[in-house]
Design a protein around this motif. Structure first.
Motif, PDB file in Angstrom:
ATOM      1  N   VAL A 153       0.779  -1.231  -0.128  1.00 49.98           N
ATOM      2  CA  VAL A 153      -0.010   0.139  -0.146  1.00 49.98           C
ATOM      3  C   VAL A 153       0.846   1.014  -0.034  1.00 49.98           C
ATOM      4  CG1 VAL A 153      -1.558   1.226   1.581  1.00 49.98           C
ATOM      5  CG2 VAL A 153      -1.999  -1.296   1.075  1.00 49.98           C
ATOM      6  N   ALA A 154       2.057   1.349   0.917  1.00 53.11           N
ATOM      7  CA  ALA A 154       2.832   2.348   1.033  1.00 53.11           C
ATOM      8  C   ALA A 154       3.487   2.798  -0.465  1.00 53.11           C
ATOM      9  CB  ALA A 154       3.836   2.043   2.101  1.00 53.11           C
ATOM     10  N   VAL A 155       4.083   1.612  -1.088  1.00 52.63           N
ATOM     11  CA  VAL A 155       4.608   2.029  -2.288  1.00 52.63           C
ATOM     12  C   VAL A 155       3.897   2.569  -3.422  1.00 52.63           C
ATOM     13  CG1 VAL A 155       4.607  -0.402  -3.584  1.00 52.63           C
ATOM     14  CG2 VAL A 155       6.665   1.181  -3.444  1.00 52.63           C
ATOM     15  N   HIS A 156       2.593   2.133  -3.215  1.00 52.73           N
ATOM     16  CA  HIS A 156       1.573   2.882  -4.249  1.00 52.73           C
ATOM     17  C   HIS A 156       1.108   4.073  -3.961  1.00 52.73           C
ATOM     18  CE1 HIS A 156       1.083  -0.753  -7.231  1.00 52.73           C
ATOM     19  NE2 HIS A 156       1.455  -1.425  -6.171  1.00 52.73           N
ATOM     20  N   LEU A 157       0.987   4.495  -2.616  1.00 50.10           N
ATOM     21  CA  LEU A 157       0.600   5.617  -2.231  1.00 50.10           C
ATOM     22  C   LEU A 157       1.502   6.819  -2.423  1.00 50.10           C
ATOM     23  CD1 LEU A 157      -1.651   5.011   0.711  1.00 50.10           C
ATOM     24  CD2 LEU A 157      -2.282   5.620  -1.344  1.00 50.10           C
ATOM     25  N   ILE A 158       2.903   6.463  -1.876  1.00 44.24           N
ATOM     26  CA  ILE A 158       4.129   7.396  -2.003  1.00 44.24           C
ATOM     27  C   ILE A 158       5.280   6.647  -2.781  1.00 44.24           C
ATOM     28  CG2 ILE A 158       3.546   8.744  -0.032  1.00 44.24           C
ATOM     29  CD1 ILE A 158       4.876   7.071   1.684  1.00 44.24           C
ATOM     30  N   GLU A 159       4.981   6.769  -4.119  1.00 50.70           N
ATOM     31  CA  GLU A 159       6.033   5.899  -4.861  1.00 50.70           C
ATOM     32  C   GLU A 159       7.373   5.933  -4.528  1.00 50.70           C
ATOM     33  OE1 GLU A 159       4.630   6.278  -8.762  1.00 50.70           O
ATOM     34  OE2 GLU A 159       2.821   4.997  -8.646  1.00 50.70           O
ATOM     35  N   LYS A 160       7.733   7.385  -4.967  1.00 55.76           N
ATOM     36  CA  LYS A 160       9.253   7.560  -4.950  1.00 55.76           C
ATOM     37  C   LYS A 160      10.208   7.251  -3.726  1.00 55.76           C
ATOM     38  CE  LYS A 160      12.853  10.661  -6.744  1.00 55.76           C
ATOM     39  NZ  LYS A 160      13.103  12.033  -7.589  1.00 55.76           N
ATOM     40  N   PRO A 161       9.325   8.089  -2.734  1.00 54.63           N
ATOM     41  CA  PRO A 161      10.139   7.675  -1.188  1.00 54.63           C
ATOM     42  C   PRO A 161      10.121   6.328  -0.969  1.00 54.63           C
ATOM     43  CG  PRO A 161       8.773   9.673  -1.250  1.00 54.63           C
ATOM     44  CD  PRO A 161       8.495   8.906  -2.458  1.00 54.63           C
ATOM     45  N   SER A 162       9.063   5.630  -1.151  1.00 49.00           N
ATOM     46  CA  SER A 162       8.852   4.063  -0.680  1.00 49.00           C
ATOM     47  C   SER A 162       9.651   3.288  -1.469  1.00 49.00           C
ATOM     48  CB  SER A 162       7.577   3.751  -1.146  1.00 49.00           C
ATOM     49  OG  SER A 162       6.813   4.314  -0.147  1.00 49.00           O
ATOM     50  N   VAL A 163      10.079   3.638  -2.969  1.00 47.39           N
ATOM     51  CA  VAL A 163      10.924   2.994  -3.761  1.00 47.39           C
ATOM     52  C   VAL A 163      12.312   3.020  -3.237  1.00 47.39           C
ATOM     53  CG1 VAL A 163      11.956   2.384  -6.064  1.00 47.39           C
ATOM     54  CG2 VAL A 163       9.724   2.725  -5.733  1.00 47.39           C
ATOM     55  N   ILE A 164      12.669   4.395  -2.930  1.00 49.22           N
ATOM     56  CA  ILE A 164      13.894   4.377  -2.360  1.00 49.22           C
ATOM     57  C   ILE A 164      14.328   3.744  -1.083  1.00 49.22           C
ATOM     58  CG2 ILE A 164      15.649   5.959  -1.591  1.00 49.22           C
ATOM     59  CD1 ILE A 164      14.599   8.333  -3.395  1.00 49.22           C
ATOM     60  N   GLY A 165      13.199   4.006  -0.177  1.00 47.91           N
ATOM     61  CA  GLY A 165      13.427   3.384   1.235  1.00 47.91           C
ATOM     62  C   GLY A 165      13.395   1.684   1.045  1.00 47.91           C
ATOM     63  N   GLY A 166      12.560   1.362   0.121  1.00 44.63           N
ATOM     64  CA  GLY A 166      12.384  -0.137   0.037  1.00 44.63           C
ATOM     65  C   GLY A 166      13.641  -0.718  -0.488  1.00 44.63           C
ATOM     66  N   THR A 167      14.001  -0.330  -1.507  1.00 44.78           N
ATOM     67  CA  THR A 167      15.367  -0.807  -2.368  1.00 44.78           C
ATOM     68  C   THR A 167      16.514  -0.607  -1.425  1.00 44.78           C
ATOM     69  OG1 THR A 167      15.654   1.401  -3.575  1.00 44.78           O
ATOM     70  CG2 THR A 167      14.583  -0.384  -4.487  1.00 44.78           C
ATOM     71  N   SER A 168      16.642   0.300  -0.524  1.00 41.94           N
ATOM     72  CA  SER A 168      17.785   0.430   0.289  1.00 41.94           C
ATOM     73  C   SER A 168      17.599  -0.611   1.445  1.00 41.94           C
ATOM     74  CB  SER A 168      17.874   2.113   0.967  1.00 41.94           C
ATOM     75  OG  SER A 168      17.994   3.066  -0.166  1.00 41.94           O
ATOM     76  N   LEU A 169      16.658  -0.674   1.839  1.00 36.58           N
ATOM     77  CA  LEU A 169      16.294  -1.766   3.046  1.00 36.58           C
ATOM     78  C   LEU A 169      16.855  -3.255   2.623  1.00 36.58           C
ATOM     79  CD1 LEU A 169      15.410  -2.682   5.785  1.00 36.58           C
ATOM     80  CD2 LEU A 169      13.182  -2.648   5.234  1.00 36.58           C
ATOM     81  N   VAL A 170      16.030  -3.588   1.375  1.00 36.16           N
ATOM     82  CA  VAL A 170      16.228  -4.762   0.875  1.00 36.16           C
ATOM     83  C   VAL A 170      17.728  -5.010   0.571  1.00 36.16           C
ATOM     84  CG1 VAL A 170      15.419  -6.434  -1.115  1.00 36.16           C
ATOM     85  CG2 VAL A 170      13.659  -5.107   0.084  1.00 36.16           C
ATOM     86  N   GLY A 171      18.191  -4.207  -0.213  1.00 39.20           N
ATOM     87  CA  GLY A 171      19.722  -4.139  -0.611  1.00 39.20           C
ATOM     88  C   GLY A 171      20.408  -4.271   0.681  1.00 39.20           C
ATOM     89  N   SER A 172      20.306  -3.316   1.570  1.00 38.66           N
ATOM     90  CA  SER A 172      21.075  -3.656   2.850  1.00 38.66           C
ATOM     91  C   SER A 172      20.941  -4.793   3.336  1.00 38.66           C
ATOM     92  CB  SER A 172      20.809  -2.383   3.646  1.00 38.66           C
ATOM     93  OG  SER A 172      21.618  -2.400   4.953  1.00 38.66           O
ATOM     94  N   TYR A 173      19.851  -5.386   3.799  1.00 40.86           N
ATOM     95  CA  TYR A 173      19.865  -6.704   4.137  1.00 40.86           C
ATOM     96  C   TYR A 173      20.501  -8.031   3.429  1.00 40.86           C
ATOM     97  CZ  TYR A 173      17.628 -10.415   6.966  1.00 40.86           C
ATOM     98  OH  TYR A 173      17.314 -11.547   7.834  1.00 40.86           O
ATOM     99  N   LEU A 174      20.184  -7.852   2.176  1.00 38.92           N
ATOM    100  CA  LEU A 174      20.890  -8.905   1.218  1.00 38.92           C
ATOM    101  C   LEU A 174      22.535  -8.915   1.406  1.00 38.92           C
ATOM    102  CD1 LEU A 174      19.080  -8.347  -2.387  1.00 38.92           C
ATOM    103  CD2 LEU A 174      19.194 -10.437  -0.818  1.00 38.92           C
ATOM    104  N   ILE A 175      23.114  -7.683   1.473  1.00 40.71           N
ATOM    105  CA  ILE A 175      24.342  -7.668   1.710  1.00 40.71           C
ATOM    106  C   ILE A 175      25.032  -8.132   3.122  1.00 40.71           C
ATOM    107  CG2 ILE A 175      26.392  -6.225   1.864  1.00 40.71           C
ATOM    108  CD1 ILE A 175      24.924  -4.239   0.072  1.00 40.71           C
ATOM    109  N   ILE A 176      24.293  -7.727   4.268  1.00 34.81           N
ATOM    110  CA  ILE A 176      24.596  -7.972   5.525  1.00 34.81           C
ATOM    111  C   ILE A 176      24.477  -9.477   5.801  1.00 34.81           C
ATOM    112  CG2 ILE A 176      24.108  -7.761   7.975  1.00 34.81           C
ATOM    113  CD1 ILE A 176      25.695  -5.437   6.564  1.00 34.81           C
ATOM    114  N   SER A 177      23.102  -9.938   5.297  1.00 36.82           N
ATOM    115  CA  SER A 177      22.668 -11.417   5.477  1.00 36.82           C
ATOM    116  C   SER A 177      23.635 -12.330   4.891  1.00 36.82           C
ATOM    117  CB  SER A 177      21.441 -11.715   5.083  1.00 36.82           C
ATOM    118  OG  SER A 177      20.999 -11.588   3.883  1.00 36.82           O
TER     119      SER A 177
END
Length: 227
Positions: A157-181
């Motif tokens: 829902v968040a990524v559809h309502l506030i697309e750009k900020p959510s995409v930036i935040g989402g990719t940063s979170l997913v990417g960071s977790y991938l690297i650390i894990s």
């Protein structure tokens, strides 16, 4: 939900360890290391360039999401003396092909792609439960599964309502977790998967913040969803 990615990596290592097919012996440690490095590269791309290369980002999240789920599922249904003893190619190649198809689907239908990203990022919050205490802060598996779904939907829902900020935040979170894990897995530090200390999560959050700042600075003049 990204916990399944770590599960897939562990299952992958165990499944192909000391197995052979067609007379060839596979070096499981080397193969797992290669897969882990590829996921680290994907994480780096998502964390710093997710929005800038929007269509490629959609392909990457589509691939990762379906690959980890399909591979984990195939591992779980592996019959006795089945896939891996008679040819692990069924699970590995099958998951890769499904991941590629999903990646192209996510890239072609961008709303599907950002929905996958939103679900991955939203459900990531629940994974913190498993990293802070042995057995998780919330010990009930059924409740955790419900929370995965609830937070995942909230992310969609968040990524559809506030697309750009959510995409930036989402990719940063997913990417960071991938690297650390994946680094955690390769180096056996157990920061996320074993020691249940906040150190691993702090690294993930630090990486997320770094990715957000970098992406905002490098894409502030970029029209959203530019190819």
């Amino acid at each position: 939900m990204l916990k399944l990615l770590a599960l897939s990596s562990s299952a992958f290592a165990a499944a192909i360890d000391s197995t052979s097919s067609g007379g060839f012996q596979f070096d499981s440690s080397l193969l797992v290391l290669l897969v882990s490095i590829l996921f680290i590269a994907a994480g780096f791309f998502l964390m710093f360039f997710g929005l800038k290369f929007f269509r490629l980002m959609l392909f990457v999240v589509g691939f990762i999401f379906v690959f980890r789920l399909s591979y984990t599922y195939l591992v779980l249904i592996d019959p006795v003396g089945g896939f891996f003893n008679q040819g692990y190619i069924i699970s590995v190649v099958g998951s890769v092909l499904l991941g590629i198809l999903s990646g192209f689907l996510a890239r072609s239908i961008w709303k599907v792609g950002i929905s996958i990203l939103g679900f991955m990022a939203g459900s990531q919050v629940v994974d913190m439960n498993w990293s802070l205490k042995v057995g998780g802060l919330i010990g009930n598996t059924s409740i955790c599964m419900i929370l995965y779904i609830v937070f995942g939907i909230a992310g969609v829902v968040a990524v559809h309502l506030i697309e750009k900020p959510s995409v930036i935040g989402g990719t940063s979170l997913v990417g960071s977790y991938l690297i650390i894990s994946m680094l955690d897995y390769i180096l056996s530090t157990e920061l996320l998967m074993g020691k249940h200390s906040p150190a691993g999560l702090l690294l993930v959050l630090a990486g997320t913040g770094l990715g957000v700042v970098y992406q905002y600075k490098t894409t502030k003049d970029l029209k959203y969803r530019d190819p």
